[in-house]
Design a protein around this motif. Structure first.
Motif, PDB file in Angstrom:
ATOM      1  N   THR A 336      36.984 -35.541  50.021  1.00  0.00           N
ATOM      2  CA  THR A 336      37.207 -36.844  49.395  1.00  0.00           C
ATOM      3  C   THR A 336      37.940 -36.730  48.064  1.00  0.00           C
ATOM      4  O   THR A 336      38.363 -37.740  47.510  1.00  0.00           O
ATOM      5  N   GLY A 337      38.065 -35.523  47.556  1.00  0.00           N
ATOM      6  CA  GLY A 337      38.751 -35.335  46.274  1.00  0.00           C
ATOM      7  C   GLY A 337      39.026 -33.864  46.034  1.00  0.00           C
ATOM      8  O   GLY A 337      38.724 -33.002  46.873  1.00  0.00           O
ATOM      9  N   SER A 338      39.597 -33.550  44.906  1.00  0.00           N
ATOM     10  CA  SER A 338      39.877 -32.157  44.567  1.00  0.00           C
ATOM     11  C   SER A 338      38.576 -31.428  44.260  1.00  0.00           C
ATOM     12  O   SER A 338      37.546 -32.043  43.946  1.00  0.00           O
ATOM     13  N   GLY A 339      38.614 -30.119  44.362  1.00  0.00           N
ATOM     14  CA  GLY A 339      37.424 -29.334  44.107  1.00  0.00           C
ATOM     15  C   GLY A 339      37.669 -27.868  44.387  1.00  0.00           C
ATOM     16  O   GLY A 339      38.814 -27.429  44.592  1.00  0.00           O
ATOM     17  N   THR A 340      36.586 -27.100  44.432  1.00  0.00           N
ATOM     18  CA  THR A 340      36.643 -25.662  44.685  1.00  0.00           C
ATOM     19  C   THR A 340      35.762 -25.344  45.876  1.00  0.00           C
ATOM     20  O   THR A 340      34.583 -25.715  45.905  1.00  0.00           O
ATOM     21  N   LEU A 341      36.335 -24.680  46.857  1.00  0.00           N
ATOM     22  CA  LEU A 341      35.587 -24.285  48.042  1.00  0.00           C
ATOM     23  C   LEU A 341      35.463 -22.769  48.075  1.00  0.00           C
ATOM     24  O   LEU A 341      36.461 -22.056  47.979  1.00  0.00           O
ATOM     25  N   GLN A 342      34.243 -22.300  48.215  1.00  0.00           N
ATOM     26  CA  GLN A 342      33.988 -20.870  48.377  1.00  0.00           C
ATOM     27  C   GLN A 342      33.315 -20.644  49.728  1.00  0.00           C
ATOM     28  O   GLN A 342      32.350 -21.315  50.067  1.00  0.00           O
ATOM     29  N   VAL A 343      33.869 -19.696  50.489  1.00  0.00           N
ATOM     30  CA  VAL A 343      33.330 -19.386  51.811  1.00  0.00           C
ATOM     31  C   VAL A 343      33.018 -17.894  51.862  1.00  0.00           C
ATOM     32  O   VAL A 343      33.852 -17.065  51.479  1.00  0.00           O
ATOM     33  N   THR A 344      31.829 -17.574  52.341  1.00  0.00           N
ATOM     34  CA  THR A 344      31.375 -16.190  52.422  1.00  0.00           C
ATOM     35  C   THR A 344      30.912 -15.878  53.831  1.00  0.00           C
ATOM     36  O   THR A 344      30.126 -16.630  54.421  1.00  0.00           O
ATOM     37  N   GLN A 345      31.420 -14.780  54.384  1.00  0.00           N
ATOM     38  CA  GLN A 345      30.963 -14.270  55.673  1.00  0.00           C
ATOM     39  C   GLN A 345      30.697 -12.778  55.491  1.00  0.00           C
ATOM     40  O   GLN A 345      31.624 -11.971  55.407  1.00  0.00           O
ATOM     41  N   VAL A 367      34.260  -8.294  59.184  1.00  0.00           N
ATOM     42  CA  VAL A 367      33.033  -7.621  58.770  1.00  0.00           C
ATOM     43  C   VAL A 367      31.856  -8.161  59.572  1.00  0.00           C
ATOM     44  O   VAL A 367      31.816  -9.325  59.962  1.00  0.00           O
ATOM     45  N   THR A 368      30.893  -7.274  59.828  1.00  0.00           N
ATOM     46  CA  THR A 368      29.689  -7.680  60.535  1.00  0.00           C
ATOM     47  C   THR A 368      28.891  -8.649  59.666  1.00  0.00           C
ATOM     48  O   THR A 368      28.692  -8.418  58.477  1.00  0.00           O
ATOM     49  N   SER A 369      28.459  -9.763  60.261  1.00  0.00           N
ATOM     50  CA  SER A 369      27.725 -10.759  59.487  1.00  0.00           C
ATOM     51  C   SER A 369      26.828 -11.574  60.394  1.00  0.00           C
ATOM     52  O   SER A 369      27.037 -11.629  61.610  1.00  0.00           O
ATOM     53  N   SER A 370      25.842 -12.218  59.783  1.00  0.00           N
ATOM     54  CA  SER A 370      24.900 -13.055  60.528  1.00  0.00           C
ATOM     55  C   SER A 370      25.136 -14.535  60.314  1.00  0.00           C
ATOM     56  O   SER A 370      24.394 -15.369  60.828  1.00  0.00           O
ATOM     57  N   GLY A 371      26.178 -14.884  59.540  1.00  0.00           N
ATOM     58  CA  GLY A 371      26.459 -16.288  59.318  1.00  0.00           C
ATOM     59  C   GLY A 371      27.495 -16.497  58.241  1.00  0.00           C
ATOM     60  O   GLY A 371      27.991 -15.543  57.612  1.00  0.00           O
ATOM     61  N   VAL A 372      27.832 -17.755  58.028  1.00  0.00           N
ATOM     62  CA  VAL A 372      28.859 -18.153  57.063  1.00  0.00           C
ATOM     63  C   VAL A 372      28.261 -19.198  56.127  1.00  0.00           C
ATOM     64  O   VAL A 372      27.601 -20.139  56.585  1.00  0.00           O
ATOM     65  N   THR A 373      28.511 -19.037  54.832  1.00  0.00           N
ATOM     66  CA  THR A 373      28.096 -20.036  53.856  1.00  0.00           C
ATOM     67  C   THR A 373      29.330 -20.627  53.192  1.00  0.00           C
ATOM     68  O   THR A 373      30.216 -19.898  52.737  1.00  0.00           O
ATOM     69  N   ALA A 374      29.397 -21.949  53.162  1.00  0.00           N
ATOM     70  CA  ALA A 374      30.503 -22.662  52.520  1.00  0.00           C
ATOM     71  C   ALA A 374      29.938 -23.554  51.429  1.00  0.00           C
ATOM     72  O   ALA A 374      29.011 -24.332  51.680  1.00  0.00           O
ATOM     73  N   THR A 375      30.497 -23.443  50.222  1.00  0.00           N
ATOM     74  CA  THR A 375      30.023 -24.224  49.083  1.00  0.00           C
ATOM     75  C   THR A 375      31.193 -24.958  48.452  1.00  0.00           C
ATOM     76  O   THR A 375      32.207 -24.344  48.096  1.00  0.00           O
ATOM     77  N   LEU A 376      31.055 -26.279  48.346  1.00  0.00           N
ATOM     78  CA  LEU A 376      32.080 -27.110  47.713  1.00  0.00           C
ATOM     79  C   LEU A 376      31.547 -27.629  46.385  1.00  0.00           C
ATOM     80  O   LEU A 376      30.435 -28.184  46.325  1.00  0.00           O
ATOM     81  N   THR A 377      32.325 -27.460  45.319  1.00  0.00           N
ATOM     82  CA  THR A 377      31.950 -27.974  44.005  1.00  0.00           C
ATOM     83  C   THR A 377      33.089 -28.805  43.422  1.00  0.00           C
ATOM     84  O   THR A 377      34.260 -28.598  43.745  1.00  0.00           O
ATOM     85  N   ARG A 378      32.696 -29.756  42.572  1.00  0.00           N
ATOM     86  CA  ARG A 378      33.661 -30.544  41.806  1.00  0.00           C
ATOM     87  C   ARG A 378      33.205 -30.519  40.354  1.00  0.00           C
ATOM     88  O   ARG A 378      32.120 -31.026  40.037  1.00  0.00           O
ATOM     89  N   GLY A 379      34.033 -29.902  39.530  1.00  0.00           N
ATOM     90  CA  GLY A 379      33.601 -29.713  38.154  1.00  0.00           C
ATOM     91  C   GLY A 379      32.384 -28.813  38.130  1.00  0.00           C
ATOM     92  O   GLY A 379      32.374 -27.720  38.701  1.00  0.00           O
ATOM     93  N   SER A 380      31.324 -29.259  37.509  1.00  0.00           N
ATOM     94  CA  SER A 380      30.092 -28.471  37.449  1.00  0.00           C
ATOM     95  C   SER A 380      29.082 -28.894  38.514  1.00  0.00           C
ATOM     96  O   SER A 380      27.985 -28.337  38.580  1.00  0.00           O
ATOM     97  N   ALA A 381      29.462 -29.857  39.364  1.00  0.00           N
ATOM     98  CA  ALA A 381      28.521 -30.390  40.346  1.00  0.00           C
ATOM     99  C   ALA A 381      28.782 -29.802  41.730  1.00  0.00           C
ATOM    100  O   ALA A 381      29.929 -29.723  42.194  1.00  0.00           O
ATOM    101  N   GLN A 382      27.716 -29.391  42.383  1.00  0.00           N
ATOM    102  CA  GLN A 382      27.823 -28.909  43.759  1.00  0.00           C
ATOM    103  C   GLN A 382      27.794 -30.093  44.717  1.00  0.00           C
ATOM    104  O   GLN A 382      26.874 -30.910  44.683  1.00  0.00           O
TER     105      GLN A 382
END
Length: 409
Positions: A336-345, A367-382
């Motif tokens: 819905t707007g600009s932000g920062t996305l971090q994805v970890t596998q 890499v071997t992994s058991s799942g994926v985590t995606a975190t979206l933040t806008r400014g200081s808010a998750q």
């Protein structure tokens, strides 16, 4: 695939139709073959569709049905007539009944050529009962140019245009070639195919099908973008498929009537592909991209590396074209707007600056992994932190080039 509906009840049909309709899908194309029970399931489907304000569209599977005699042509005609006046039958603006096929290029119905045979089956036969048809078959491979085709084909549906036929990304070039054979002066239409994936893994003792098509680089989203851009040339779109589990391109829920595909289908839900379809379907129908009102991420990936060895799968073996794909997690973020996305596998991680709209991203999944985590933040808010159980290994016991598909939050 009516062949995958043996256990369906009227209630099952109603549920499937409601899920499809919620995403803007207008009709089910009913691919059916020779088993007599399929006609009973189709009747239930037609009735459920009528109740829901949904439509149905017959597609004769000519790899199953016989087509060597006049009697075979009459059987097709009578099946068309059976549902022609049903409230759920899909028709064009002139009242012509939509009819399709899977294959059929070698069907002569006892006639001297296949055009004459098909005219009897889908034109003359139904017309004798007062039914006009809109015939849009899928033949393999056929050059559709010429008066022979306009004599009985009301449209073109090139099944294989849904995927790239080599080690390259999907493009519009195959459609350009096909569109050159669509005879608009005779009222022919173009039904374009789209599919999210392709993997099938049957041994020589069954269907002897063991290959993939390349579906990398967000193929499903990319193909929708092509259809939207070229919507003035595309009269209908057919999604391949709702429930063909054997070829791994289902977007509906996994049912219990699988064609011996459990080994590569069970646990690989694809319904996120049906929900992402809703956005693109609206854009295709209206020509305007819908406003994104909720942040949502879609992710899909295979469960093991393309070069990995599967020691317990020597009988069927590594699928053909396995080198046509790359080991990535494919990500589509509706923001819905600009932000920062971090994805970890596992130990693989990436961070991107995203913008309002549709963001297409990828993360190497080596890499071997058991799942994926995606975190979206806008400014200081998750905005969200979403975990998807997309596992990845380099030690598969059997080959599986199907995809985990998840969306959230």
């Amino acid at each position: 695939m009516v062949g995958n509906t043996y256990s369906y009840t009227s209630s099952t049909w109603a549920t499937q139709i409601a899920l499809a309709k919620a995403q803007g899908i207008d009709a089910f194309v009913l691919n059916f073959g020779s088993p007599s029970w399929e006609l009973d399931r189709m009747q239930d489907g037609y009735n459920a569709a009528a109740t829901a304000g949904f439509k149905m569209f017959l597609s004769f599977d000519m790899t199953s049905l016989t087509c060597t005699s006049t009697a075979d042509a009459n059987s097709i005609s009578s099946t068309i007539v059976r549902w022609a006046n049903h409230a759920a039958q899909l028709k064009d603006s002139n009242g012509a009944v939509y009819v399709g096929t899977f294959s059929g290029e070698n069907c002569y119905f006892g006639q001297g050529d296949f055009a004459t045979g098909w005219i009897q089956a889908v034109k003359t036969g139904p017309r004798n009962s007062g039914v006009t048809t809109k015939f849009i078959p899928s033949f393999f491979p056929v050059n559709y140019h010429g008066a022979m085709f306009t004599s009985f084909m009301d449209g073109v549906f090139p099944w294989n245009n849904a995927w790239p036929m080599g080690n390259y990304d999907i493009s519009w070039s195959s459609d350009v070639s096909t569109l050159s054979s669509v005879d608009r002066t005779h009222g022919q239409v173009y039904m374009a195919p789209i599919s999210p994936w392709f993997f099938t893994h049957y041994g020589q003792d069954t269907w002897n099908k063991n290959w993939i098509y390349r579906a990398d680089d967000w193929m499903y989203s990319t193909r929708w973008e092509q259809l939207i851009t070229n919507r003035a040339s595309v009269d209908l779109v057919q999604i391949i498929t709702w429930n063909d589990y054997g070829e791994s391109h289902y977007i509906g829920p996994i049912g219990q009537d699988q064609p011996n595909s459990n080994a590569w289908v069970d646990g690989f839900d694809h319904t996120a592909w049906s929900t992402i379809s809703g956005y693109y379907i609206q854009a295709y129908k209206t020509g305007v991209a819908p406003t994104i009102i909720q942040d949502k991420i879609y992710m899909w990936a295979r469960p093991h590396g393309k070069s990995d060895n599967a020691p317990n799968d020597n009988y069927i073996g590594r699928p053909n074209n396995a080198d046509w794909t790359d080991d990535y997690l494919w990500i589509v973020l509706f923001s819905t707007g600009s932000g920062t996305l971090q994805v970890t596998q596992g130990s693989s991680q990436a961070t991107w600056q995203v913008t309002a709209g549709v963001n297409k991203l990828k993360l190497a999944s080596g890499v071997t992994s058991s799942g994926v985590t995606a975190t979206l933040t806008r400014g200081s808010a998750q905005v969200f932190s979403y975990f998807a159980p997309i596992t990845f290994t380099h030690s598969p016991s059997t080959y599986n080039f199907n995809a985990f598909v998840f969306s959230g939050p």
